[in-house]
Design a protein around this motif. Structure first.
Motif, short mmCIF file in Angstrom:
data_model
loop_
_atom_site.label_atom_id
_atom_site.label_comp_id
_atom_site.label_asym_id
_atom_site.label_seq_id
_atom_site.Cartn_x
_atom_site.Cartn_y
_atom_site.Cartn_z
N PHE A 96 1.55 6.22 -0.47
CA PHE A 96 1.41 4.78 -0.76
C PHE A 96 0.31 4.74 -1.82
CE2 PHE A 96 2.42 4.69 3.96
CZ PHE A 96 3.79 4.55 3.75
N ASP B 47 -1.06 2.94 -4.16
CA ASP B 47 -2.10 1.94 -4.43
C ASP B 47 -3.03 1.72 -3.24
OD1 ASP B 47 -1.34 1.50 -6.98
OD2 ASP B 47 -0.02 -0.18 -6.51
N VAL C 1 -3.22 -4.70 9.91
CA VAL C 1 -2.28 -3.57 9.87
C VAL C 1 -0.92 -4.05 9.36
CG1 VAL C 1 -1.58 -3.80 12.30
CG2 VAL C 1 -1.37 -1.60 11.17
N LYS D 225 -1.14 -4.36 5.55
CA LYS D 225 -1.11 -3.03 4.92
C LYS D 225 0.29 -2.43 5.02
CE LYS D 225 -5.96 -2.08 5.72
NZ LYS D 225 -6.96 -1.29 6.45
N ALA D 226 0.94 -2.68 6.16
CA ALA D 226 2.29 -2.13 6.34
C ALA D 226 3.26 -2.74 5.31
CB ALA D 226 2.78 -2.38 7.76
N LEU E 212 2.42 -3.76 2.31
CA LEU E 212 2.11 -3.09 1.04
C LEU E 212 2.74 -1.69 1.02
CD1 LEU E 212 -1.63 -4.06 0.45
CD2 LEU E 212 0.43 -5.08 -0.56
N ALA E 213 2.71 -1.02 2.16
CA ALA E 213 3.30 0.32 2.25
C ALA E 213 4.80 0.25 1.99
CB ALA E 213 3.02 0.94 3.61
N ALA F 258 5.30 -0.10 -1.64
CA ALA F 258 4.98 1.12 -2.39
C ALA F 258 6.07 2.16 -2.20
CB ALA F 258 3.64 1.69 -1.92
N ASN F 259 6.56 2.31 -1.00
CA ASN F 259 7.56 3.34 -0.74
C ASN F 259 8.29 3.09 0.58
OD1 ASN F 259 8.94 5.84 -0.23
ND2 ASN F 259 7.70 6.65 -1.90
N MET G 85 10.90 4.30 1.97
CA MET G 85 11.31 5.44 2.80
C MET G 85 10.13 6.01 3.56
SD MET G 85 13.17 9.04 2.04
CE MET G 85 14.75 8.37 1.61
N ALA G 86 9.00 6.19 2.85
CA ALA G 86 7.83 6.72 3.53
C ALA G 86 7.38 5.77 4.63
CB ALA G 86 6.70 6.95 2.52
N ALA G 87 7.46 4.47 4.36
CA ALA G 87 7.05 3.49 5.37
C ALA G 87 7.91 3.64 6.62
CB ALA G 87 7.16 2.08 4.81
N ALA H 37 0.90 -5.43 -11.12
CA ALA H 37 0.51 -4.74 -9.91
C ALA H 37 0.17 -3.31 -10.26
CB ALA H 37 1.66 -4.76 -8.91
N GLY H 38 -0.75 -2.73 -9.60
CA GLY H 38 -1.10 -1.36 -9.89
C GLY H 38 -2.50 -1.12 -9.42
N SER H 39 -3.43 -1.19 -10.35
CA SER H 39 -4.80 -0.81 -10.02
C SER H 39 -5.36 -1.61 -8.85
CB SER H 39 -5.69 -0.98 -11.24
OG SER H 39 -5.59 -2.29 -11.71
N ARG I 206 -3.78 -4.43 -6.40
CA ARG I 206 -2.65 -5.30 -6.06
C ARG I 206 -3.07 -6.60 -5.45
NH1 ARG I 206 2.35 -1.78 -5.58
NH2 ARG I 206 3.76 -3.48 -6.00
#
Ligand code: ADP
Ligand code: MG
Lengths: 243, 291
Positions: free
Chosen positions: A95, A97, B163, B166-167, B169-170, B173-174, B176-178, B286-288, B290
Motif C-alpha cells: 500500500f 502511500d 482502521v 486506512k482499510a 485507502l488500502a 492502493a491495491n 488484491m493485496a487488501a 493523489a500520491g505524496s 492523499r
C-alpha cells in the motif's frame, strides 16, 4: 507422514483458467502441519495462479481446497485470511502511500479487535525485521525492494498465519538480501513451527530450506519428492538449477 | 470596491463550502475505485428535497434533517449495491457511464416525487445578519462554513486514524493485496459510497436555506463539485476541499466585479484552463499526501 495425519492444506484436482486458457489443470498438492513445501516451476507455469486460488482472490473452476479438514472451496477471500491463510504476494503489492506501520497494522485487519495480538504481532515483526522499526513512519512506496519484501512478509505475519503462502519472495532482490529473506523464512518454519508453502524461481535456494517440493509445468504437477531428492535429480538440476 | 470584494468573499466561501463537500465526495469515490461518480450532485438534491418533505409532514427540524441524511446515505449505498457492484467487471469508463445513467434516473425519480417546484429550508438559526462594515454575513453562512470545516476535519481524521479509513485507502492502493489482508473490499466500497452520499446530503441541507432546490439542482452542483475536485487534483480529498472554496470565491468575485451573468461560465472556464494547463490540479494528484 502416516495416513493418520491429516494434512493442513489439501488441493484436489484443482483447476483454474483465465477466459478459455487453462492455467491449472487438476493439481493435487498437500501440505502438512509444520512443513515448508516449495513449488518449483518456470515462468508461466501457474505458480502465482495456484497461490491466488488457495487464498481465494481468483475463482477456481474445478476441484476442491481443504484446510484443516474443512472445505474452504467456496469461502470468500477475506474469510480465508481469518482462518489463518496469509499470503505474501508476488511483487509485494505494497500500500505504497501508507506508512510502513500502517501496512503492517492492516495485515492484522482480520484481528483488529484483538488488541493484545496486534501489539504482540507488531513486536514480533519488528523483532524479525528491526530495520522496519526505523522506517515505520516512512511511506512504504519509498522503501527499497528488500525492505518492501520485509513489509510484505511482516504484513502477512500480522494475519496470524496457520499457513504462510510466499510467492517468489526473492524476486528482484540482490543476492545478499535474498539470503536474508530465506534465513527469516527458514527461521519462521524451523524455530516458530510455521507451515509454509513457497513458490520460487530460485529453486536451489528454495529447495535448500524446504522439506518437500513439487514441480509445476504448464499448470500440472509433474514431480513430487523430498527436497533433497529434487536437488539431486539430474533433470531438475538441468531444468531449474542451472547445471 | 472594497465592500464588493468582502461581500463576494463571504458569499464565495459559503457557496464554495458546498462545492467543497461535493468535491470531497467525488474524491472519496475516485480514490476508492478510480470512478468519477456523476450522481454525486444528486445526493445533494436528495438530501435537501428529503429534508423539505420531512419537515412539511411535521417532523421536528433536527429529526427531519437526520432522516434526510439517512435517506441520502441509503440511496448512495443502493447505487453501489445495485448499479456499481453488479457491473464489477466493467471498465472504469463503463462504470462512469453507469453513474451518469444513475444520475438521470435519480433526477427523473425526483421529478415524479417532488414535481418541478422550487423549495427551500428555513435558516437553521434565524436570519439576522451580522454586519462587517457594509458587508453582511448571515448566520446560515456561518453554519455552512462551520459544518463544512467540521466535516472536513472528521473525514481527514477518519482516513488518518481509524482502521476502516486506512482499510479504504488500502483498497484503493491495491484491492488484491487488501483482499489478501482480509479486508472486505466490496464492503469498503459500499461504505465509501455511503460516506460520499452523506457528505452530499450535508451540503444539500446546509445550502437549501440559501439557494432554492429543485429536482434538477444536483446537476449544476455536481458539475461544480467535479470542477472543485479537478481543481484540487482528482483523488486528493483535501485538494478538492481547497478547490471548492477557491472556485466559490472566484465565481462570486467574477459575479460581483464583472457580471453575475458570467457566474457559471467562470467555473467552467477555470475547469477547462486547469485541464489544459495543469491537469494534475493546483494541489497535485493523489500520491505524496492523499489525505
Ligand atoms: N490475469 C491473467 N489473465 C490471463 N492470463 C493470465 C493471467 N495471469 C496469468 N495468466 C497466464 O496463466 C499462466 C500462469 O501464470 P502464473 O500463474 O502467473 O505463472 P507463474 O507464477 O508460474 O509465473 C501463464 O500462461 C500466464 O500467461
Ligand atoms: Mg508468478
Amino acid at each position: 507422514m502416516g495416513d493418520a495425519v491429516q494434512p493442513l492444506l489439501a488441493l484436489s484436482s484443482l483447476s483454474c483458467h483465465y477466459g478459455k486458457t487453462p492455467a491449472l489443470r487438476g493439481v493435487d498438492i498437500e501440505v502438512n502441519e509444520g512443513e515448508l513445501v516449495t513449488i518449483v516451476g518456470a515462468n508461466g507455469a501457474g505458480k502465482t495462479t495456484l497461490l491466488r486460488a488457495i487464498s481465494g482472490v481468483l475463482p477456481i473452476h474445478g476441484g476442491s481446497i481443504t484446510f484443516e479438514g474443512e472445505s474452504i472451496t467456496k469461502m470468500a477471500a477475506h474469510h480465508r485470511c481469518e482462518v489463518g491463510i496469509c499470503h505474501v504476494p508476488e511483487g509485494r503489492l505494497m500500500f505504497a502511500d501508507l506508512t510502513v506501520a500502517d501496512n503492517i497494522y492492516l495485515g492484522g485487519y482480520a484481528h483488529r479487535r484483538d488488541k493484545s495480538w496486534i501489539k504482540k504481532g507488531t513486536e514480533w515483526v519488528y523483532e524479525l525485521f528491526p530495520i522496519l522499526q526505523d522506517k515505520a513512519q516512512d511511506r512504504a512506496g519509498t522503501l527499497s525492494g528488500g525492505q518492501q519484501q520485509m513489509v510484505a512478509i511482516g504484513r502477512a505475519l500480522m494475519g496470524r498465519p496457520r499457513l504462510l503462502l510466499l510467492d517468489e519472495p526473492s524476486m528482484g532482490l540482490a543476492p545478499l538480501l535474498v539470503a536474508d529473506i530465506f534465513r527469516v523464512i527458514r527461521q519462521l518454519n524451523q524455530e516458530e513451527g510455521l507451515t509454509c508453502l513457497m513458490v520460487e524461481q530460485n529453486a536451489k535456494a528454495a529447495l535448500k530450506i524446504a522439506q518437500r517440493g513439487y514441480v509445476l509445468e504448464t499448470g500440472g504437477v509433474t514431480l513430487s519428492a523430498s527436497a533433497s531428492d529434487l536437488l539431486a535429480n539430474e533433470e531438475i538440476r538441468k531444468a531449474y538449477l542451472g547445471h | 470596491m472594497g465592500e464588493v470584494f468582502l461581500q463576494s468573499l463571504i458569499t464565495g466561501v459559503t457557496v464554495g463550502s458546498a462545492y467543497a463537500l461535493v468535491g470531497l465526495g467525488f474524491a472519496i469515490i475516485f480514490n476508492a475505485s478510480d470512478v468519477v461518480n456523476f450522481a454525486q450532485g444528486e445526493f445533494v438534491m436528495i438530501g435537501a428535497m428529503s429534508a423539505v418533505s420531512l419537515l412539511a409532514v411535521g417532523l421536528p427540524f433536527v429529526v427531519a434533517i437526520g432522516f434526510a441524511l439517512l435517506i441520502t446515505v441509503a440511496i448512495g449505498m443502493m447505487l453501489e449495491k445495485f448499479a456499481i457492484e453488479p457491473a464489477k467487471s466493467a471498465t472504469v469508463v463503463s462504470t462512469i457511464i453507469i453513474t451518469i445513467g444513475a444520475s438521470i434516473f435519480l433526477r427523473g425519480a425526483a421529478l415524479l416525487i417532488w414535481g418541478k417546484n422550487f423549495h427551500s429550508l428555513p435558516a437553521f438559526s434565524g436570519e439576522i445578519p451580522i454586519h462587517l462594515g457594509s458587508a453582511t454575513l448571515t448566520p446560515q453562512s456561518l453554519w455552512v462554513m462551520g459544518v463544512t470545516a467540521l466535516m472536513v476535519l472528521l473525514v481527514r481524521s477518519f482516513f488518518k486514524r481509524t482502521v476502516t479509513g486506512k482499510a479504504i485507502l488500502a483498497c484503493s492502493a491495491n484491492p488484491m493485496a487488501a483482499s489478501l489482508m482480509g479486508i472486505p473490499v466490496r464492503r469498503m466500497m459500499l461504505f465509501s459510497y455511503g460516506l460520499s452520499a452523506f457528505l452530499g446530503g450535508v451540503a444539500g441541507v446546509l445550502i437549501a436555506p440559501i439557494a432554492f432546490t429543485s429536482y434538477d439542482a444536483g446537476m449544476m452542483l455536481g458539475l461544480k463539485g467535479f470542477a472543485a475536485a479537478i481543481l484540487g487534483g482528482l483523488g486528493n480529498p483535501m485538494g478538492a476541499v481547497a478547490g471548492g472554496v477557491v472556485l466559490g470565491v472566484l465565481e462570486s468575485l467574477g459575479a460581483g466585479l464583472i457580471s453575475s451573468g458570467y457566474k457559471d461560465a467562470i467555473a467552467f472556464i477555470i475547469l477547462l484552463l486547469v485541464l489544459f494547463f495543469k491537469p494534475q490540479g493546483l494541489f497535485g494528484r493523489a500520491g505524496s499526501d492523499r489525505v
